[in-house]
Scaffold this motif. Structure first.
Motif, PDB file in Angstrom:
ATOM      1  N   TRP A   1      50.037  29.862  85.022  1.00  0.00           N
ATOM      2  CA  TRP A   1      51.934  28.871  85.066  1.00  0.00           C
ATOM      3  C   TRP A   1      51.872  28.212  86.573  1.00  0.00           C
ATOM      4  O   TRP A   1      51.421  28.633  87.632  1.00  0.00           O
ATOM      5  N   TYR A   2      51.581  26.458  86.828  1.00  0.00           N
ATOM      6  CA  TYR A   2      51.021  25.866  88.252  1.00  0.00           C
ATOM      7  C   TYR A   2      53.188  25.352  88.217  1.00  0.00           C
ATOM      8  O   TYR A   2      53.736  24.946  86.973  1.00  0.00           O
ATOM      9  N   ARG A   3      53.331  25.010  89.489  1.00  0.00           N
ATOM     10  CA  ARG A   3      54.626  24.216  89.333  1.00  0.00           C
ATOM     11  C   ARG A   3      54.113  23.210  90.862  1.00  0.00           C
ATOM     12  O   ARG A   3      53.694  23.229  92.090  1.00  0.00           O
ATOM     13  N   GLN A   4      54.796  21.941  90.276  1.00  0.00           N
ATOM     14  CA  GLN A   4      53.946  20.836  91.596  1.00  0.00           C
ATOM     15  C   GLN A   4      55.561  20.132  91.711  1.00  0.00           C
ATOM     16  O   GLN A   4      56.481  19.390  91.028  1.00  0.00           O
ATOM     17  N   ALA A   5      55.593  20.509  93.164  1.00  0.00           N
ATOM     18  CA  ALA A   5      56.902  20.020  93.325  1.00  0.00           C
ATOM     19  C   ALA A   5      56.672  18.558  94.212  1.00  0.00           C
ATOM     20  O   ALA A   5      55.199  18.229  94.314  1.00  0.00           O
ATOM     21  N   ALA A   6      57.598  17.389  93.976  1.00  0.00           N
ATOM     22  CA  ALA A   6      57.830  16.320  94.618  1.00  0.00           C
ATOM     23  C   ALA A   6      56.823  16.366  95.614  1.00  0.00           C
ATOM     24  O   ALA A   6      56.833  16.808  96.569  1.00  0.00           O
ATOM     25  N   GLY A   7      55.433  15.403  95.552  1.00  0.00           N
ATOM     26  CA  GLY A   7      54.779  14.743  97.128  1.00  0.00           C
ATOM     27  C   GLY A   7      54.263  16.565  97.213  1.00  0.00           C
ATOM     28  O   GLY A   7      53.359  16.365  98.477  1.00  0.00           O
ATOM     29  N   ARG A   8      53.451  17.035  96.536  1.00  0.00           N
ATOM     30  CA  ARG A   8      53.299  18.304  96.538  1.00  0.00           C
ATOM     31  C   ARG A   8      51.941  18.912  95.850  1.00  0.00           C
ATOM     32  O   ARG A   8      52.412  18.533  94.878  1.00  0.00           O
ATOM     33  N   GLY A   9      50.928  19.397  95.564  1.00  0.00           N
ATOM     34  CA  GLY A   9      50.068  20.381  95.562  1.00  0.00           C
ATOM     35  C   GLY A   9      50.948  21.030  94.367  1.00  0.00           C
ATOM     36  O   GLY A   9      51.621  20.965  94.326  1.00  0.00           O
ATOM     37  N   LEU A  10      49.584  21.152  92.988  1.00  0.00           N
ATOM     38  CA  LEU A  10      50.029  22.253  91.983  1.00  0.00           C
ATOM     39  C   LEU A  10      49.658  24.219  93.160  1.00  0.00           C
ATOM     40  O   LEU A  10      49.087  24.067  93.470  1.00  0.00           O
ATOM     41  N   GLN A  11      50.930  24.048  92.829  1.00  0.00           N
ATOM     42  CA  GLN A  11      51.075  25.827  93.314  1.00  0.00           C
ATOM     43  C   GLN A  11      50.858  26.575  92.057  1.00  0.00           C
ATOM     44  O   GLN A  11      51.841  26.574  91.150  1.00  0.00           O
ATOM     45  N   LEU A  12      49.748  27.655  91.842  1.00  0.00           N
ATOM     46  CA  LEU A  12      49.804  28.151  90.884  1.00  0.00           C
ATOM     47  C   LEU A  12      50.916  29.770  91.461  1.00  0.00           C
ATOM     48  O   LEU A  12      51.020  30.139  92.284  1.00  0.00           O
ATOM     49  N   LEU A  13      51.982  29.961  90.906  1.00  0.00           N
ATOM     50  CA  LEU A  13      52.617  30.804  90.071  1.00  0.00           C
ATOM     51  C   LEU A  13      52.047  32.167  89.445  1.00  0.00           C
ATOM     52  O   LEU A  13      52.053  33.383  90.093  1.00  0.00           O
ATOM     53  N   PHE A  14      51.650  31.558  88.100  1.00  0.00           N
ATOM     54  CA  PHE A  14      50.584  33.075  87.278  1.00  0.00           C
ATOM     55  C   PHE A  14      50.437  32.914  86.931  1.00  0.00           C
ATOM     56  O   PHE A  14      49.895  32.027  86.858  1.00  0.00           O
TER      57      PHE A  14
END
Lengths: 113, 114
Positions: B35-48
């Motif tokens: 699971w990744y999250r992508q906030a506006a203007g930011r890269g993909l952040q690995l969550l789990f």
């Protein structure tokens, strides 16, 4: 901590020209470097992978270079087309101690006819 | 061929409400799931990420949790959403290509917390 830098400003080029995108990284020694394409509102799609012992990799109109001394990868699209317009993400990994990928913020490419 | 499905595609939730995003993969067995999250203007952040049923690794402390009840099912949950949970959530699975970990992403779920 590991850091990946991609140009945050959009790259605008004319159709037919070569687009060159840059990915720089610090505090990391990846065994692989990957490039993905992301269209608005969609998930990224894998394009190319290059290993640390490879200098260059090609796939059709795409070319990737990987300089582990400079800690930099260049992504080229030759004979660019408007359909190439998208955001391109650089991803590092896996490395020797983790399978995880670290993504850059991406560079938006706009190809004008 | 392998396919990955994510749903819902879009949702708007009030602060404090629960969340459940689902992801299923078809055409492969024992995949690594992410699971990744992508906030506006930011890269993909690995969550789990998960290497098997019931095996979940959390990358960042947060208001979210993940579960893998079946081999090809990955669920992202929250008991009480925060405004900062808004973003584009992406599920992915990986296949080993010559030792590399190439990711195949779903279409994403756009979450807006109001």
């Amino acid at each position: 901590s590991q850091k990946i830098e991609q140009n945050s400003e959009a790259l605008n080029i004319q159709e037919g020209k070569t687009a060159t995108l840059t990915c720089n990284y610090t505090n990391y020694s990846p065994a692989y470097l990957q490039w993905y394409r992301q269209d608005p509102g969609r998930g990224p799609v894998f394009l190319l992978l290059i290993r640390e012992n490879e200098k260059e990799k090609r796939k059709e109109r795409l070319k990737v270079t990987f300089d582990t001394t400079l800690k930099q990868s260049l992504f080229h699209i030759t004979a660019s087309q408007p359909a190439d317009s998208a955001t391109y993400l650089c991803a590092l990994g896996p490395s020797y101690n983790t399978d995880k990928l670290i993504f850059g913020t991406g560079t938006r490419l706009q190809v004008f006819p | 061929s392998q396919t990955i499905h994510q749903w819902p595609a879009t949702l708007v939730q009030p602060v404090g409400s629960p969340l459940s995003l689902e992801c299923t993969v078809e055409g492969t067995s024992n995949p690594n799931l992410y699971w990744y999250r992508q906030a506006a203007g930011r890269g993909l952040q690995l969550l789990f990420y998960s290497v098997g049923i019931g095996q979940i690794s959390s990358e960042v402390p947060q208001n979210l949790s993940a579960s893998r009840p079946q081999d090809r099912q990955f669920i992202l949950s929250s008991k009480k959403l925060l405004l900062s949970d808004s973003g584009f959530y992406l599920c992915a699975w990986s296949v080993k290509t010559s030792g590399a970990n190439v990711l195949t992403f779903g279409a994403g779920s756009r979450l807006t917390v109001l």
